[in-house]
Design an enzyme around this catalytic site. Structure first.
Site, PDB file in Angstrom:
ATOM      1  N   TYR A  32      -5.876  -0.710 -11.807  1.00  0.00           N
ATOM      2  CA  TYR A  32      -6.414  -1.362 -10.386  1.00  0.00           C
ATOM      3  C   TYR A  32      -7.825  -1.486 -10.459  1.00  0.00           C
ATOM      4  O   TYR A  32      -8.439  -2.564 -10.545  1.00  0.00           O
ATOM      5  CB  TYR A  32      -5.992  -0.092  -9.426  1.00  0.00           C
ATOM      6  CG  TYR A  32      -6.350  -0.560  -7.954  1.00  0.00           C
ATOM      7  CD1 TYR A  32      -5.717  -1.367  -7.389  1.00  0.00           C
ATOM      8  CD2 TYR A  32      -7.582  -0.314  -7.324  1.00  0.00           C
ATOM      9  CE1 TYR A  32      -5.900  -2.020  -6.066  1.00  0.00           C
ATOM     10  CE2 TYR A  32      -7.868  -0.719  -6.013  1.00  0.00           C
ATOM     11  CZ  TYR A  32      -7.015  -1.633  -5.389  1.00  0.00           C
ATOM     12  OH  TYR A  32      -7.382  -2.137  -4.107  1.00  0.00           O
ATOM     13  N   ASP A  49       1.930 -11.898   4.003  1.00  0.00           N
ATOM     14  CA  ASP A  49       0.850 -10.809   3.339  1.00  0.00           C
ATOM     15  C   ASP A  49      -0.494 -11.332   4.018  1.00  0.00           C
ATOM     16  O   ASP A  49      -1.146 -12.508   3.789  1.00  0.00           O
ATOM     17  CB  ASP A  49       0.641 -11.038   1.887  1.00  0.00           C
ATOM     18  CG  ASP A  49      -0.430 -10.239   1.402  1.00  0.00           C
ATOM     19  OD1 ASP A  49      -1.242  -9.435   2.214  1.00  0.00           O
ATOM     20  OD2 ASP A  49      -0.348 -10.053   0.105  1.00  0.00           O
TER      21      ASP A  49
END
Length: 719
Positions: free
Chosen positions: A492, A655
């Site tokens: 990440y 989204d």
């Protein structure tokens, strides 16, 4: 805002392999001679944006349009999904992954209980329910009854129960509804005794705390102005304001409590203090933990708000207060954070209760007359209890290498609950009495597998500049490690988010089939405090990519995986990571799985929540930031004439966090470029968003597709 927990807020990834080197070689040779896929034709426009002397081409600008509004974009999505579905149908491991993931998901799961009055509220999923169900018990050992079953709300299971909180006495439940994965919420109130909703309903709520007035007369929430018709899923989020809703009144009568029209980019979240006397408004402009604090006296509308902090320079997480003496977690003067107290009459004078340590303080909460401190030591959870004056009372012994979360509570009640999980151990819920120190299990899952069949290791590797970076490895015990194993490397690396051990049935399926999972704790995260975060953002963002590349090289050098056996995965900011690293080192990896990624680094700040991300990425409108962003933007740096790994992009039509146009444009550019014959596909889910609220069946279906794709290109033989 105290997290009252320690553990990663975002999902992790998992993997392992079987000894199929010969199969991998055959697969690679076959792909070299196979004809390229016939991708749908994508119209290329002639849009060029001159920026700081650079002509930036954006031929797929039209793909930014909302799929609900532009029929041309909707047609493109349908054609892409048609090609992707046809390819995924050919993957031999798809059904096997789906079957094993379904088995691993089929266990009883509990959420953290919340106590209100004599009632206990908690979420439960019997295993394969699309959405978890909310239950309530009268008394700790009472029989649970269903309070809210969101599985009745939509035929496709895509309408979810999001945030919820009971009133102080447990009489009412405040809850929010999330439809199709959107960040927008509809807030409602239920009478707990009857299970019936009141007439109260609040809309256009997003990024909001929900907190009751202590007397149960109403609640505080934050909302944005209603967007223009057709713009709800793309327009910028500005003018976030705090309101009070009195029960039994329409939303139009809600009292505006806190607004910042002179600073429209501020987010304003509000929480009621332990004693119920104050409303603490936490203001922030971006994703950094740099807050301003404003204190309102509840019940005194004419009382002037008190500004406690207005420099927006540090993190401030409210823990508790005794009258005018407030306790906070802060990184002011302590990059790895400390616990301090402040008299609101002299807010600049801080008294240190617990100083900075080598481990990172990631949260604190008051329970009874104790404060529970949550730490991360090398990305693993630690916890201890202290007295209100900061003196240590006891360690809280956690089960293993893993993540603990929860520890919420009230000053008048010594009871708290926390959850603990690891890569091979699903969540167990514990009850802790802070007065006696006694811990007992509240809910423990019955499993269809043996956690002891899997091994978890932590290793450290050196990045390009010599920085030591930790990484977790998960694999099945007894796997043949002599030839390297197909491996998924997950990362990440941003927004101060720590990648801590967490359980995922879908990723354990990869490990169960013989793959290796590697999770790298990259710079940009919060594992080692502010300095670690700062080392991986803005002008230092390349460090994150270098860390990830070094992780892959380490896995190969150590024989954990082999050349042609490495897949990389990441979502959101991690999708950006995968896209950038695929461009920079396509030779290192066999397959790339970027999910809901930020792919156009020059326009991310123009949509929905994108403007918040300038804290980590910088401003595309500023020359120095623009040039840095242009250097690594996945959409702008695809290398034509270079062989790329197999790529499966995943996103969703609803989204409204990272708008799907990012993934649409990146995929179109990748398919247009001359990057070899390996597949470069996009999988676009319908009635889903950035991740939260996604029903179980859609989670399994998407994961099975992704890992079957990764298995195909890393040589993992799946039966």
């Amino acid at each position: 805002m105290s997290r009252n927990s320690f553990g990663a807020p975002l999902a992790l990834a998992l993997l392992l392999m079987s000894p199929a080197t010969a199969f991998a070689a055959e697969d690679s040779a076959a792909s070299a001679s196979a004809p390229a896929l016939a991708y749908p034709a994508t119209e290329r426009g002639d849009t060029i944006d001159p920026q700081f002397g650079v002509d930036v081409a954006d031929p797929y600008r039209w793909l930014e349009d909302d799929v609900r509004v532009n029929p041309k974009v909707a047609a493109w999505v349908a054609e892409q999904n048609k090609v992707t579905d046809a390819y995924l149908d050919t993957l031999p491991g798809r059904d096997a992954f789906k079957a094993r993931m379904t088995e691993l998901y089929n266990y009883e799961r509990f959420g953290l209980p919340k106590k209100a009055g004599s009632r206990y509220f908690y979420a439960r999923n019997d295993g394969l329910q699309p959405q978890s169900v909310l239950y309530v018990r009268d008394g700790l050992h009472g029989e649970g009854r269903v309070l809210i079953d969101p599985n009745q709300w939509a035929k496709d299971g895509a309408t979810a129960l999001a945030e919820w909180t009971p009133s102080e006495d447990g009489k009412y439940l405040l809850y929010s509804v999330q439809d199709g994965g959107t960040d927008w919420r509809i807030v409602r109130v239920m009478d707990v005794a009857t299970g019936k909703d009141l007439a109260d309903e609040v809309r256009w709520v997003k990024f909001s705390a929900l907190d009751w007035a202590k007397d149960g007369s109403g609640f505080f929430y934050s909302r944005f102005p209603e967007p223009a018709e057709g713009a709800a899923f793309q327009s910028l989020n500005e003018n976030h304001s705090v309101y009070f809703h009195k029960l039994g009144t329409p939303q139009s009568a809600d009292l505006l409590t806190h607004a910042t029209p002179d600073k429209p980019k501020l987010n304003n979240a509000a929480i009621v203090t332990d004693d119920g006397k104050y409303l603490l408004v936490i203001g922030s402009e971006g994703t950094d933990e740099r807050y301003g604090l404003t204190l309102h006296t509840i019940g005194k509308a004419k009382a002037k708000p008190v500004v406690l902090v207005d420099d927006f320079a540090n993190n401030w997480e409210y823990v508790t207060n005794e009258g005018t003496r407030f306790t906070f977690v802060t990184n002011k003067g302590a990059p790895r954070q400390r616990l301090v107290s402040m008299d609101i009459r002299k807010p600049r004078d801080l008294t240190e209760l617990v100083g900075e340590r080598e481990a990172t303080l990631v949260g604190a909460s008051r329970v009874g007359n104790r404060i529970i401190l949550s730490y991360l030591g090398d990305a693993k959870s630690q916890a201890e209890m202290i007295a209100l004056d900061g003196k240590k009372v006891a360690e809280i012994n956690l089960a293993d290498i893993g993540s603990a979360s929860g520890f919420g509570g009230k000053s008048a009640d010594p009871e708290t609950f926390y959850a603990f999980s690891s890569y091979a151990r699903p969540t167990t819920i514990y009850r802790l009495d802070t007065a006696t120190g006694k811990t007992e299990i509240f809910a423990e899952p019955k499993l269809t597998f043996k956690p002891d069949d899997f091994a978890v290791e932590q290793r450290f590797f050196k990045s390009k500049d010599g920085t030591e970076v930790p990484m977790f490895l998960v694999m099945k015990k007894g796997v043949d490690r002599s030839k390297g194993s197909p491996t998924i490397l997950y990362g990440y690396g941003g927004f101060n988010v720590s990648m801590t051990p967490a359980f995922s049935p879908t990723r354990l399926a990869w490990v169960d089939k013989g793959g290796v999972l590697a999770i790298a704790n990259l710079r940009g995260g919060g594992e080692y405090g502010k300095a670690w975060h700062d080392a991986g953002r803005l002008a230092n963002k390349q460090n994150v990519f270098d860390d990830f590349i070094a992780a892959g090289e380490f896995l190969i050098a150590e024989g954990i995986t082999g050349k042609g056996q490495l897949a990389i995965e990441g979502g959101s900011n991690g999708g950006l990571l995968v896209g950038a690293v695929t461009n920079q080192r396509p030779d290192l990896i066999a397959a790339a799985l970027p999910a809901v990624g930020v792919m156009d680094m020059l326009r991310f700040d123009r949509f929905t929540a994108g403007r918040y991300w300038v804290d980590d990425y910088g401003y595309p409108s500023k020359e120095a930031d623009f040039r840095n962003l242009l250097r690594y933007s996945p959409y702008h740096n695809i290398k034509s004439g270079v062989g790329y790994p197999a790529v499966l992009v995943t996103t969703a039509d609803t989204d409204d966090r990272v708008v799907p146009g990012h993934s649409f444009k990146y995929t179109a550019a990748l398919q247009h470029a001359e990057t070899g014959d390996k597949p470069h596909l996009i999988r676009i889910e319908t009635r889903a968003g950035h991740g939260s609220g996604k029903p179980t069946d859609k989670i399994i279906a998407e994961a099975a597709d992704k890992y079957a794709f990764a298995a195909k290109w890393t040589g993992l033989a799946v039966e």
